[in-house]
Design a protein around this motif. Structure first.
Motif, short mmCIF file in Angstrom:
data_model
loop_
_atom_site.label_atom_id
_atom_site.label_comp_id
_atom_site.label_asym_id
_atom_site.label_seq_id
_atom_site.Cartn_x
_atom_site.Cartn_y
_atom_site.Cartn_z
N GLN A 159 -13.50 50.58 54.28
CA GLN A 159 -12.20 50.25 54.87
C GLN A 159 -11.57 49.04 54.19
OE1 GLN A 159 -11.69 50.14 59.19
NE2 GLN A 159 -13.60 51.26 59.44
N VAL A 160 -12.39 48.02 53.91
CA VAL A 160 -11.88 46.80 53.28
C VAL A 160 -11.42 47.10 51.85
CG1 VAL A 160 -12.52 44.50 52.47
CG2 VAL A 160 -13.25 45.27 54.73
N ALA A 161 -12.20 47.91 51.13
CA ALA A 161 -11.86 48.24 49.74
C ALA A 161 -10.51 48.96 49.66
CB ALA A 161 -12.96 49.10 49.13
N GLU A 162 -10.23 49.86 50.62
CA GLU A 162 -8.94 50.57 50.65
C GLU A 162 -7.78 49.59 50.80
OE1 GLU A 162 -8.72 53.50 53.68
OE2 GLU A 162 -10.08 54.91 52.70
N ALA A 163 -7.97 48.59 51.67
CA ALA A 163 -6.90 47.63 51.93
C ALA A 163 -6.66 46.70 50.74
CB ALA A 163 -7.24 46.80 53.17
N MET A 164 -7.72 46.40 49.98
CA MET A 164 -7.63 45.43 48.88
C MET A 164 -7.15 46.03 47.57
SD MET A 164 -10.87 42.97 48.68
CE MET A 164 -11.36 41.85 49.93
N LYS A 165 -7.39 47.33 47.40
CA LYS A 165 -7.27 47.94 46.06
C LYS A 165 -5.90 47.75 45.43
CE LYS A 165 -8.54 52.23 43.72
NZ LYS A 165 -9.01 53.61 43.90
N ALA A 166 -4.82 47.90 46.21
CA ALA A 166 -3.47 47.79 45.65
C ALA A 166 -3.19 46.38 45.14
CB ALA A 166 -2.44 48.19 46.70
#
Length: 545
Positions: A159-166
């Motif tokens: 979940q955290v990786a999805e939010a950070m990726k952009a």
């Protein structure tokens, strides 16, 4: 007798000779707007994942190659007062969120460019400012309705990786998957029980030249580019004593003279100093300490006794590193060479000397779940490249901190700006007064951001923007720009997200900065202090021989 020239009446007679004053639309407002537009145009080409790098050489002749707006404006040392207002708004965004600095500058520049057209049409700056403030209020009212996802568990890696990726892709496009995984691992491993107290300083970065970026790793604990002082190079389940003083024979507080009459007296005096130092080292060993870390130097005699009692010796010259190590190991820094008690000792799973590439490092390694500090060891070919990776990691860590404050996410890829532009434009059309023109220009200024994304990706911005507007008019509120293919995509399905707080504060700061610039109608400059400017550094002129 010299002819006396009287000073001009008005403002000039109130100030010193050499003071300057400008007033009116032509001299002040249009000039200020032009300067801010130039600043925005410089940074606009650095916006987004495909943004171009800028090569900046600062006043110390240090080279920076980056597309990070915060670094560029910091090193440019902008002096113009109007441009300085926009820079300060961007810096406030950096302090508040840690990301979105370029968003603030580009949007503020677009607002001022739109305001210039309105002023030339005959509107007053006050009417433009009122319209912008109404449009901002409406945009901040619409923004919560565009939230598409919330991060429920801040310890969930996926979940955290999805939010950070952009946010990471906007700085290092192509390496975002690897870096996102690295930063997420570093942040999640040190998240305290109270998630609102996350401190970005607890993620340290150690840059070591050589190899490639994919050799970077996360170490739970701390890594220092140093060698040990003595012969002992490894300790497991180490108990650590930290000192802010040198580890050597203690000097007396007052100066004195010792009268020695024979060689035996000299021997006994030296032996007395040595035995005193040995007693101190022995007492430290008996307290349970395996590792001694000091901010001062280690004397040769002290190193001899440390090796004799099998104690590892590490010297840290930075007081900040010593303070962070205290925090990481739960140790207390002692000001004098006294044996620590149990509460003052720190603990680490292992303290060892290792080599990363050709660089020797000392690693204080903690348990996977028990570390308060984690270190990202960054590898790269050049210092400039590693500096850029460091700025990217800093943005990622700040994004995680933003998530701990507000876990809401909005669609990225220009989708939010396009939807806000559509809805604010409709709101402006429904107004009856002169402010409707300013509100509609606010909606046009919002389109500058997705247009910049498109242009930096190498496609025709006007055509792609028209497609994007048509998609949003049909109700596709998550429709954004695909920077790889130059077409449209669904940002939510593609998992391209931006933080809600980044957009919220970015809109606020950019609009406030633009309105402040528009409210200025006079510039009064006092005479500069001092004499002529110093000569630029360089070689001696041949004519001076």
């Amino acid at each position: 007798m010299a002819l006396h020239v009287p000073r001009a009446p008005g403002m000039a007679q109130m100030l010193k000779d050499g003071a300057r004053m400008y007033s009116g639309l032509d001299e002040v407002v249009y000039r200020n707007v032009t300067v801010c537009k130039e600043l925005a145009h410089v940074l606009r080409s650095a916006y987004g994942p495909n943004g171009m790098n800028k090569m900046v050489i600062n006043h110390l002749e240090k080279l920076f190659v980056t597309n990070d707006a915060a670094t560029i404006i910091k090193e440019l040392d902008v002096e113009h007062p109007a441009a300085k207002m926009v820079v300060l708004a961007s810096q406030m965004q950096e302090q508040e969120i840690g990301d979105g600095t370029n968003f603030v500058i580009v949007f503020a520049g677009a607002l001022l460019e739109a305001a210039e057209d309105l002023l030339r049409m005959g509107l007053t700056p006050t009417e433009v400012v009122e319209g912008y403030e109404m449009a901002l209020e409406k945009a901040l009212e619409i923004l919560p309705t565009l939230v598409c996802k919330e991060v429920k568990d801040l310890r969930d890696h996926a979940q955290v990786a999805e939010a950070m990726k952009a946010a990471i892709a906007s700085k290092q496009f192509g390496h975002e998957d690897f870096l996102t995984d690295l930063i997420t691992k570093a942040c999640v491993s040190i998240l305290p029980d109270s998630t609102t107290t996350f401190n970005v300083d607890n993620v340290r970065i150690c840059k070591i030249s050589g190899c490639g970026i994919f050799s970077s790793q996360v170490v739970p604990g701390m890594v220092f580019k140093r060698f040990v002082e003595g012969n002992v190079s490894k300790k497991t389940n180490a108990k650590i004593a930290l000192y802010t003083c040198p580890v050597d024979i203690m000097q007396t507080e007052t100066s004195g003279t010792v009268l020695i009459k024979s060689a035996d007296e000299l021997k006994s005096f030296s032996r007395g100093e040595e035995s005193q130092l040995e007693d101190q080292i022995k007492a430290i060993k008996e307290s349970g300490a395996d590792v001694v870390v000091a901010a001062g130097k280690f004397g040769d005699m002290a190193l001899h006794y440390l090796n004799k009692y099998d104690i590892m010796a590490v010297r840290l010259t930075s007081k900040f590193d010593l303070r962070r190590l205290c925090k990481a190991t739960s140790a207390t820094a002692l000001p004098r060479l006294t044996p620590p008690n149990k509460e003052e000792l720190g603990f680490a799973d292992s303290v060892l000397v290792d080599e990363v590439g050709d660089t020797g490092v000392v690693i204080f390694r903690m348990g996977e779940g028990g570390s308060r500090i984690s270190t990202v060891v960054v590898r790269g070919a050049t210092d400039n490249f590693m500096d850029d990776i460091e700025r990217c990691i800093d943005d990622g860590v700040n994004t995680y901190k933003g998530l701990t404050k507000d876990n809401r996410l909005v669609p990225g890829a220009g989708a939010v700006e396009a939807e806000l532009s559509l809805q604010v434009g409709r709101f402006g059309e429904a107004r009856a007064g002169l402010e409707q023109y300013a509100i509609q220009r606010f909606s046009v200024a919002l389109e500058a951001l997705p247009k910049a994304l498109a242009e930096n990706s190498g496609v025709k911005g006007t055509e792609l923007l028209a497609k994007l507007q048509a998609a949003h008019a049909l109700g596709q509120s998550a429709s954004g720009i695909n920077v790889e293919t130059g077409d449209l995509l669904n940002a939510t399905e593609a998992k391209i997200f931006d933080l809600f707080v980044t957009k919220y504060w970015g809109l606020k700061y950019a609009t406030n900065a633009a309105c402040t610039v528009l409210k200025v109608n006079q510039i009064i400059m006092a005479k500069r202090a001092g004499g002529p400017a110093a000569r630029a550094p360089g070689g001696q002129d041949q004519d001076d021989d």
